[in-house]
Design an enzyme around this catalytic site. Structure first.
Site, PDB file in Angstrom:
ATOM      1  N   ASN A  10       0.894  -1.115   0.343  1.00  0.00           N
ATOM      2  CA  ASN A  10      -0.447   0.292  -0.235  1.00  0.00           C
ATOM      3  C   ASN A  10       0.825   1.476  -0.028  1.00  0.00           C
ATOM      4  O   ASN A  10       1.431   0.982   0.925  1.00  0.00           O
ATOM      5  CB  ASN A  10      -0.813   0.025   1.222  1.00  0.00           C
ATOM      6  CG  ASN A  10      -1.457   1.041   1.577  1.00  0.00           C
ATOM      7  OD1 ASN A  10      -2.233   2.225   0.537  1.00  0.00           O
ATOM      8  ND2 ASN A  10      -1.655   1.494   2.437  1.00  0.00           N
ATOM      9  N   LYS A  12       0.176   4.452  -0.423  1.00  0.00           N
ATOM     10  CA  LYS A  12      -0.590   5.618   0.125  1.00  0.00           C
ATOM     11  C   LYS A  12      -0.674   6.730  -0.878  1.00  0.00           C
ATOM     12  O   LYS A  12      -0.256   6.259  -2.108  1.00  0.00           O
ATOM     13  CB  LYS A  12       0.223   5.149   1.784  1.00  0.00           C
ATOM     14  CG  LYS A  12      -0.195   4.569   2.841  1.00  0.00           C
ATOM     15  CD  LYS A  12      -0.296   5.047   3.733  1.00  0.00           C
ATOM     16  CE  LYS A  12      -0.212   3.394   5.235  1.00  0.00           C
ATOM     17  NZ  LYS A  12       0.194   3.507   6.410  1.00  0.00           N
ATOM     18  N   HIS A  96     -10.006   0.857   4.692  1.00  0.00           N
ATOM     19  CA  HIS A  96      -8.374   1.621   5.479  1.00  0.00           C
ATOM     20  C   HIS A  96      -8.565   2.264   6.415  1.00  0.00           C
ATOM     21  O   HIS A  96      -9.313   3.574   6.559  1.00  0.00           O
ATOM     22  CB  HIS A  96      -7.470   1.634   4.166  1.00  0.00           C
ATOM     23  CG  HIS A  96      -5.956   2.230   4.978  1.00  0.00           C
ATOM     24  ND1 HIS A  96      -5.649   2.932   6.315  1.00  0.00           N
ATOM     25  CD2 HIS A  96      -4.608   0.768   5.173  1.00  0.00           C
ATOM     26  CE1 HIS A  96      -4.598   2.969   6.191  1.00  0.00           C
ATOM     27  NE2 HIS A  96      -4.067   1.802   6.638  1.00  0.00           N
ATOM     28  N   GLU A  98      -6.504   5.063   7.507  1.00  0.00           N
ATOM     29  CA  GLU A  98      -6.768   6.381   7.331  1.00  0.00           C
ATOM     30  C   GLU A  98      -8.172   6.926   6.752  1.00  0.00           C
ATOM     31  O   GLU A  98      -8.425   8.308   6.503  1.00  0.00           O
ATOM     32  CB  GLU A  98      -5.633   6.612   6.429  1.00  0.00           C
ATOM     33  CG  GLU A  98      -4.113   6.331   7.359  1.00  0.00           C
ATOM     34  CD  GLU A  98      -3.132   5.454   6.240  1.00  0.00           C
ATOM     35  OE1 GLU A  98      -3.167   5.742   4.945  1.00  0.00           O
ATOM     36  OE2 GLU A  98      -2.067   4.749   7.267  1.00  0.00           O
ATOM     37  N   GLU A 168      -5.614  -4.247  10.675  1.00  0.00           N
ATOM     38  CA  GLU A 168      -4.592  -3.648  10.577  1.00  0.00           C
ATOM     39  C   GLU A 168      -5.251  -3.072  12.101  1.00  0.00           C
ATOM     40  O   GLU A 168      -5.995  -1.707  11.783  1.00  0.00           O
ATOM     41  CB  GLU A 168      -4.352  -2.845  10.292  1.00  0.00           C
ATOM     42  CG  GLU A 168      -4.322  -3.470   8.559  1.00  0.00           C
ATOM     43  CD  GLU A 168      -4.144  -2.511   7.668  1.00  0.00           C
ATOM     44  OE1 GLU A 168      -2.433  -2.977   6.732  1.00  0.00           O
ATOM     45  OE2 GLU A 168      -4.180  -1.462   6.992  1.00  0.00           O
ATOM     46  N   GLY A 174       1.892   2.511  11.033  1.00  0.00           N
ATOM     47  CA  GLY A 174       3.194   3.537  10.618  1.00  0.00           C
ATOM     48  C   GLY A 174       3.687   3.929  11.808  1.00  0.00           C
ATOM     49  O   GLY A 174       4.416   5.473  11.769  1.00  0.00           O
ATOM     50  N   SER A 214       2.737  -1.683  10.452  1.00  0.00           N
ATOM     51  CA  SER A 214       4.816  -2.189  10.879  1.00  0.00           C
ATOM     52  C   SER A 214       4.935  -3.304  10.403  1.00  0.00           C
ATOM     53  O   SER A 214       6.491  -3.814  11.431  1.00  0.00           O
ATOM     54  CB  SER A 214       5.240  -1.693  12.146  1.00  0.00           C
ATOM     55  OG  SER A 214       4.583  -0.623  12.391  1.00  0.00           O
TER      56      SER A 214
HETATM   57  P1  PGA Z   1       2.731   0.306   7.925  1.00  0.00           P
HETATM   58  O1  PGA Z   1       1.350   0.753   7.035  1.00  0.00           O
HETATM   59  O2  PGA Z   1       3.182  -0.947   7.640  1.00  0.00           O
HETATM   60  O3  PGA Z   1       3.294   1.701   7.143  1.00  0.00           O
HETATM   61  O4  PGA Z   1       2.144   0.566   9.356  1.00  0.00           O
HETATM   62  C1  PGA Z   1       0.386  -0.797   7.057  1.00  0.00           C
HETATM   63  C2  PGA Z   1      -1.052   0.256   6.626  1.00  0.00           C
HETATM   64  O5  PGA Z   1      -1.532   1.052   6.404  1.00  0.00           O
HETATM   65  O6  PGA Z   1      -1.381   0.047   5.403  1.00  0.00           O
END
Ligand code: PGA
Length: 255
Positions: A10, A12, A96, A98, A168, A174, A214
């Protein structure tokens, strides 16, 4: 193994179209013919077409990060499932965290996106997961249940095995704080139980449940060895070819 592992990147809101092409080319060069694991790259909309061209004839698949439920019309800034299909997109990330938190997406709206994706032969990657406050408040499983059941409303037995679920935990995205393997496996098993109740065991056993938050080469082998962890949805570590390729290799090794 009944479920083929899947590693999805992903990206982003990162990478210009040119940068995305370079990254996709590097990944394809390293693992473009890998077929024992499913690999999906999800660049921003602006790079879907150019990355799609790089992936032509390769086993690596193209995914989008969002889709609008409607077919067409006055929805400024949005992109339809049909438009994505036109660019040879096969997967789409839906719900997601976000999008839930910054753009106010509800389970009902996310559910419409899941249904639209399926109706247009796009495989939805439905994201679910609790915030830190919810985990500390002891409501993790209730939140996950709401996300799973709400997101899958109206999804039929014929459709469920094309849905991919990504657990997640929001507090792990992140942040560098990965869920422990026990924490992750507990929720993955719980999601599998929910799917069993909704669709029966044979179908529930076929649905892939990815971990995201992460995930990186250092922690992937242990996570991917868990019974109900069928791959990863990768943010940060997907932005660099070496770490992404290493994650795919971990998934190959985990079988
Ligand atoms: P990350 O993001 O691996 O940077 O924690 C995962 C995601 O948001 O899909």
């Amino acid at each position: 193994m009944i479920r083929k592992k899947l590693i999805a990147g992903n990206w982003k809101m990162n990478k210009s179209s040119a940068e995305a092409v370079t990254l996709a080319k590097d990944i394809v060069e390293a693992i473009g013919r890998e077929t024992s694991v499913d690999i999906v790259l999800c660049p921003p909309f602006t790079a879907l077409e150019s990355v799609g061209r790089v992936l032509e004839g390769q086993s690596v698949k193209l995914g989008a990060q969002n889709v609008h439920p409607e077919k067409s019309g006055a929805f400024t800034g949005e992109v339809s499932a049909e438009m994505l299909r036109g660019l040879f997109t096969t997967h789409v990330i839906v719900g997601h965290s976000e999008r839930r938190s910054y753009f106010g997406e509800t389970d009902a709206f996310i559910n419409k996106k899941v249904l639209t994706s399926l109706a247009n032969q796009l495989k939805p990657i439905l994201c679910v997961g609790e915030t830190l406050v919810e985990r500390e408040g002891g409501t993790t499983l209730a939140v996950v249940q709401r996300h799973v059941e709400g997101g899958l409303l109206g999804v039929t037995k014929e459709q469920i095995t094309t849905v991919i679920i990504a657990y997640e935990p929001v507090w792990a995205i992140g942040t560098g704080k990965v869920a422990s393997t026990e924490q992750a496996q507990e929720v993955h098993a719980y999601i599998r139980d929910l799917l069993t109740k909704l669709y029966g065991a044979p179908l529930a056993q076929k649905v892939r449940i990815l971990y995201g938050g992460s995930m990186k080469p250092a922690n992937a082998p242990e996570l991917l060895a868990q019974k109900d962890i069928d791959g990863g949805l990768i943010g940060g570590a997907a932005l660099e070819s070496r770490s992404f390729v290493d994650l795919v290799k971990s998934a190959v090794a985990a079988g």
